[in-house]
Write a protein that holds these residues in place. Structure first.
Motif, PDB file in Angstrom:
ATOM      1  N   ALA A   1      48.811  33.476  57.514  1.00 43.95           N
ATOM      2  CA  ALA A   1      47.952  32.325  57.780  1.00 43.95           C
ATOM      3  C   ALA A   1      48.375  31.602  59.051  1.00 43.95           C
ATOM      4  N   ALA A   2      49.680  31.488  59.269  1.00 48.59           N
ATOM      5  CA  ALA A   2      50.175  30.837  60.483  1.00 48.59           C
ATOM      6  C   ALA A   2      49.765  31.611  61.729  1.00 48.59           C
ATOM      7  N   MET A   3      49.811  32.938  61.660  1.00 49.36           N
ATOM      8  CA  MET A   3      49.395  33.750  62.810  1.00 49.36           C
ATOM      9  C   MET A   3      47.917  33.561  63.111  1.00 49.36           C
ATOM     10  N   VAL A   4      47.085  33.554  62.082  1.00 48.41           N
ATOM     11  CA  VAL A   4      45.645  33.421  62.276  1.00 48.41           C
ATOM     12  C   VAL A   4      45.307  32.036  62.821  1.00 48.41           C
ATOM     13  N   ILE A   5      45.928  31.010  62.283  1.00 48.32           N
ATOM     14  CA  ILE A   5      45.636  29.650  62.735  1.00 48.32           C
ATOM     15  C   ILE A   5      46.151  29.436  64.152  1.00 48.32           C
ATOM     16  N   GLY A   6      47.331  29.963  64.470  1.00 50.10           N
ATOM     17  CA  GLY A   6      47.839  29.808  65.826  1.00 50.10           C
ATOM     18  C   GLY A   6      46.984  30.544  66.831  1.00 50.10           C
ATOM     19  N   GLY A   7      46.578  31.774  66.499  1.00 53.96           N
ATOM     20  CA  GLY A   7      45.743  32.560  67.396  1.00 53.96           C
ATOM     21  C   GLY A   7      46.205  34.001  67.434  1.00 53.96           C
ATOM     22  N   ALA A   8      45.419  34.900  66.856  1.00 51.08           N
ATOM     23  CA  ALA A   8      45.777  36.311  66.852  1.00 51.08           C
ATOM     24  C   ALA A   8      45.637  36.886  68.259  1.00 51.08           C
ATOM     25  N   GLY A   9      46.583  37.755  68.624  1.00 52.11           N
ATOM     26  CA  GLY A   9      46.554  38.345  69.952  1.00 52.11           C
ATOM     27  C   GLY A   9      46.914  37.371  71.045  1.00 52.11           C
ATOM     28  N   SER A  10      47.813  36.436  70.762  1.00 47.43           N
ATOM     29  CA  SER A  10      48.214  35.435  71.745  1.00 47.43           C
ATOM     30  C   SER A  10      49.691  35.129  71.581  1.00 47.43           C
ATOM     31  N   ILE A  11      50.434  35.164  72.693  1.00 53.23           N
ATOM     32  CA  ILE A  11      51.853  34.826  72.647  1.00 53.23           C
ATOM     33  C   ILE A  11      52.027  33.343  72.355  1.00 53.23           C
ATOM     34  N   ALA A  12      51.254  32.506  73.040  1.00 56.43           N
ATOM     35  CA  ALA A  12      51.330  31.064  72.783  1.00 56.43           C
ATOM     36  C   ALA A  12      50.881  30.735  71.369  1.00 56.43           C
TER      37      ALA A  12
ATOM     38  N   LEU B   1      62.334  36.651  50.341  1.00 61.17           N
ATOM     39  CA  LEU B   1      61.464  37.812  50.509  1.00 61.17           C
ATOM     40  C   LEU B   1      60.172  37.718  49.710  1.00 61.17           C
ATOM     41  N   SER B   2      59.873  36.592  49.117  1.00 61.22           N
ATOM     42  CA  SER B   2      58.724  36.501  48.221  1.00 61.22           C
ATOM     43  C   SER B   2      57.411  36.735  48.972  1.00 61.22           C
ATOM     44  N   PHE B   3      56.439  37.263  48.262  1.00 59.94           N
ATOM     45  CA  PHE B   3      55.162  37.617  48.857  1.00 59.94           C
ATOM     46  C   PHE B   3      54.406  36.383  49.341  1.00 59.94           C
ATOM     47  N   GLY B   4      54.622  35.253  48.688  1.00 62.71           N
ATOM     48  CA  GLY B   4      53.947  34.025  49.116  1.00 62.71           C
ATOM     49  C   GLY B   4      54.302  33.635  50.538  1.00 62.71           C
ATOM     50  N   HIS B   5      55.558  33.811  50.920  1.00 57.48           N
ATOM     51  CA  HIS B   5      55.967  33.513  52.295  1.00 57.48           C
ATOM     52  C   HIS B   5      55.286  34.462  53.281  1.00 57.48           C
ATOM     53  N   SER B   6      55.085  35.694  52.888  1.00 56.69           N
ATOM     54  CA  SER B   6      54.417  36.646  53.768  1.00 56.69           C
ATOM     55  C   SER B   6      52.976  36.230  54.033  1.00 56.69           C
ATOM     56  N   ILE B   7      52.288  35.765  53.004  1.00 59.27           N
ATOM     57  CA  ILE B   7      50.917  35.279  53.180  1.00 59.27           C
ATOM     58  C   ILE B   7      50.901  34.037  54.063  1.00 59.27           C
ATOM     59  N   SER B   8      51.895  33.175  53.921  1.00 53.57           N
ATOM     60  CA  SER B   8      51.975  31.986  54.767  1.00 53.57           C
ATOM     61  C   SER B   8      52.179  32.360  56.230  1.00 53.57           C
TER      62      SER B   8
ATOM     63  N   ALA C   1      54.927  26.486  64.470  1.00 50.23           N
ATOM     64  CA  ALA C   1      54.872  25.043  64.235  1.00 50.23           C
ATOM     65  C   ALA C   1      54.019  24.721  63.007  1.00 50.23           C
ATOM     66  N   TYR C   2      52.916  25.438  62.848  1.00 47.88           N
ATOM     67  CA  TYR C   2      52.069  25.230  61.669  1.00 47.88           C
ATOM     68  C   TYR C   2      52.836  25.561  60.388  1.00 47.88           C
ATOM     69  N   TYR C   3      53.568  26.657  60.392  1.00 46.73           N
ATOM     70  CA  TYR C   3      54.294  27.100  59.204  1.00 46.73           C
ATOM     71  C   TYR C   3      55.293  26.046  58.737  1.00 46.73           C
ATOM     72  N   VAL C   4      55.871  25.321  59.680  1.00 45.21           N
ATOM     73  CA  VAL C   4      56.909  24.347  59.335  1.00 45.21           C
ATOM     74  C   VAL C   4      56.338  22.947  59.120  1.00 45.21           C
ATOM     75  N   LEU C   5      55.439  22.511  59.984  1.00 45.07           N
ATOM     76  CA  LEU C   5      55.018  21.114  59.984  1.00 45.07           C
ATOM     77  C   LEU C   5      53.969  20.806  58.921  1.00 45.07           C
ATOM     78  N   VAL C   6      53.024  21.731  58.711  1.00 40.07           N
ATOM     79  CA  VAL C   6      51.941  21.435  57.766  1.00 40.07           C
ATOM     80  C   VAL C   6      52.463  21.218  56.341  1.00 40.07           C
ATOM     81  N   PRO C   7      53.386  22.052  55.810  1.00 41.82           N
ATOM     82  CA  PRO C   7      53.931  21.740  54.476  1.00 41.82           C
ATOM     83  C   PRO C   7      54.640  20.389  54.423  1.00 41.82           C
TER      84      PRO C   7
END
Length: 370
Positions: free
Chosen positions: A248-259, A238-245, A266-272
Motif C-alpha cells: 500500500a505504501a508503494m502504491v500511494i507513494g507512486g509505482a515506478g518512481s524513485i521519489a 515477517l507477518s503478512f500484514g506488514h507486507s500488505i502495508s 514516510a506514509y508507512y511510518v507517519l500515517v499509523p
C-alpha cells in the motif's frame, strides 16, 4: 535553459543535503527516531518498487526478506562479527534466497506468482518460531550495535540517524542508476509487453529474475537498518500484514518512481502515528479510507501531485477569458516572417493560374478559327 535547470537542481540537492545532515543535531530524539524508521522502510519500498513498479511483477512477500536481513544481522552481531561483514551477509543471503525463489517463480504469472510470494511470510513466521537457536523463537532476538562511540560526541539517536542516512542515500543512488540504465529500459519493455521484449533480444525470464533478486537485496539491507534502529526483531516482523502495508505504501507513494519510494516510506511510518493519535480503535479503517481517497484522486500516487497541479493550472490558463501569455519578440518575428513567406507563395501561385487560363483561352480561340 538546460544549464540553468541543472544549476537549480544542484543548488536544491546541496540544500537538501545540508538540511539532512544538520537536522538530527536540532531535533528531539522522537523526531530523529521517526526519520530513522522512514529511511528503513523507504529502502524496503524501493526494492518492492523495482520488482513491481518498474518490472510489473507481483511480489507480496517483500517483508520476508526484511525479516531475514534483520535475523542475519542479529545473529552476526551476537557472534561478534565485523559489522560491515554483517551488512554484506544480510544483503547477500537475502539476495540468494530471492534468487532461488525467482528462478522458480519468474516463469509464472498472475495469481500463480502472487501465491508463491504470499507463501513466503506465511511460512516464515512459524519457521522463525521453530529455529530458536538462530532466531530466538517466539521471544525474538535483540542485538545492540548502534550506540554512539565516545569520539563522535553524538547521542545514540543521532548516530543511528547518520548510519541509516548513509545506507539509504547509497541505496537510492544505486537504484536510480539501475533504472536509468540499460537494465531499467529492459524492465520497462518487459513490463509493457513480454513478446516485444523477446523480439528485441531482452529475455523476460532473466529480467524478472534480476528484478526480484535486486528487490530481495534491498529487503535484506532494509532488515539490517531495521535492527540498527529498533535493535530487536521477532517473528512478528515477517507477518503478512506488514507486507500488505508495504504494498500500500508503494502504491500511494507512486509505482515506478524513485521519489515515490521515499514518500511511501514516510506514509508507512507517519500515517499509523496520525491515525493512532486520532482514534486507536479506528486505525485500520482510517488507513483504508486514506488509501481509497489517495488512489481515487491520484491514481499514480502522491508523487504525481505536482504534475496534476500543473495540468489543472494549465487548463485554467487556456479557458476563454483567462489572461493570455505574452509572446516573446523573437517568436513574434519568426511568425511574421513565416506568414510573409506564405503570402509570397500565394502571390506567385496566382500569376501561374492566370497564365494557364490565358493559354487555355488562346487554344480555344485557335480551335474556333479552325
Amino acid at each position: 535553459m538546460a544549464t540553468g535547470n541543472r544549476t537549480v537542481r544542484i543548488v536544491v540537492l546541496v540544500l537538501v543535503a545540508v538540511v539532512l545532515l544538520l537536522a538530527p543535531l536540532n531535533l528531539p530524539p522522537f523526531a530523529n527516531q521517526t526519520l530513522v524508521r522512514i529511511g528503513v522502510y523507504a529502502v524496503a519500498v524501493l526494492g518492492l518498487n523495482i520488482v513491481m513498479g518498474y518490472t510489473g511483477q507481483v511480489n507480496l512477500g517483500q517483508i520476508f526478506f526484511v525479516g531475514l536481513g534483520a535475523y542475519v544481522t542479529a545473529y552476526g552481531v551476537k557472534q561478534g562479527w565485523n559489522i560491515l561483514l554483517v551488512f554484506v551477509l544480510a544483503c547477500l543471503i537475502a539476495g540468494i534466497v530471492g534468487l532461488l525463489v525467482a528462478l522458480a517463480a519468474a516463469r509464472l504469472g498472475g495469481l500463480a506468482i502472487a501465491m508463491v510470494t504470499i507463501a513466503l511470510p506465511i511460512v516464515g513466521v512459524p519457521l522463525a518460531k521453530r529455529l530458536e537457536g538462530f532466531t530466538g523463537g517466539s521471544q525474538g532476538i535483540s542485538a545492540r550495535f548502534t550506540d554512539a562511540p565516545e569520539w563522535s560526541g553524538l547521542y545514540n539517536d543521532q548516530w543511528q540517524y547518520y548510519i541509516i542516512l548513509l545506507v539509504t542515500a547509497a541505496g537510492f543512488l544505486l537504484a536510480r542508476n539501475l533504472v536509468r540504465g540499460k537494465y531499467g529500459r529492459a524492465f520497462g519493455v518487459v513490463k509493457e509487453n513480454e513478446a516485444v521484449a523477446a523480439s528485441m533480444g531482452v529475455s523476460p525470464y532473466r529480467t524478472k529474475v534480476l528484478a526480484f533478486t535486486v528487490a530481495s537485496i534491498f529487503g535484506g539491507a532494509s532488515g539490517f537498518l531495521y535492527l540498527a534502529a529498533v535493535q530487536y526483531t521477532s517473528p512478528e516482523t515477517l507477518s503478512f500484514g506488514h507486507s500488505i502495508s508495504l504494498l500500500a505504501a508503494m502504491v500511494i507513494g507512486g509505482a515506478g518512481s524513485i521519489a515515490g519510494s521515499l514518500i511511501g516510506g514516510a506514509y508507512y511510518v507517519l500515517v499509523p502515528l496520525l491515525t493512532n493519535a486520532v482514534d486507536p480503535g479506528l486505525t485500520t479503517v482510517s488507513q483504508g479510507a486514506i488509501l481509497l481517497i489517495v488512489l481515487f484522486l491520484l491514481p499514480e500516487g502522491l508523487v504525481s501531485l505536482p504534475r496534476v497541479i500543473r495540468r489543472i493550472t494549465g487548463r485554467n490558463r487556456d479557458r476563454p477569458g483567462a489572461p493570455q501569455r505574452s509572446v516573446p519578440a523573437g517568436a513574434a518575428g519568426a511568425a511574421a516572417e513565416k506568414q510573409a513567406d506564405q503570402d509570397q507563395t500565394e502571390h506567385q501561385a496566382i500569376p501561374n493560374q492566370t497564365d494557364q487560363q490565358q493559354t487555355v483561352q488562346h487554344q480555344t480561340g485557335r480551335h474556333d478559327q479552325a
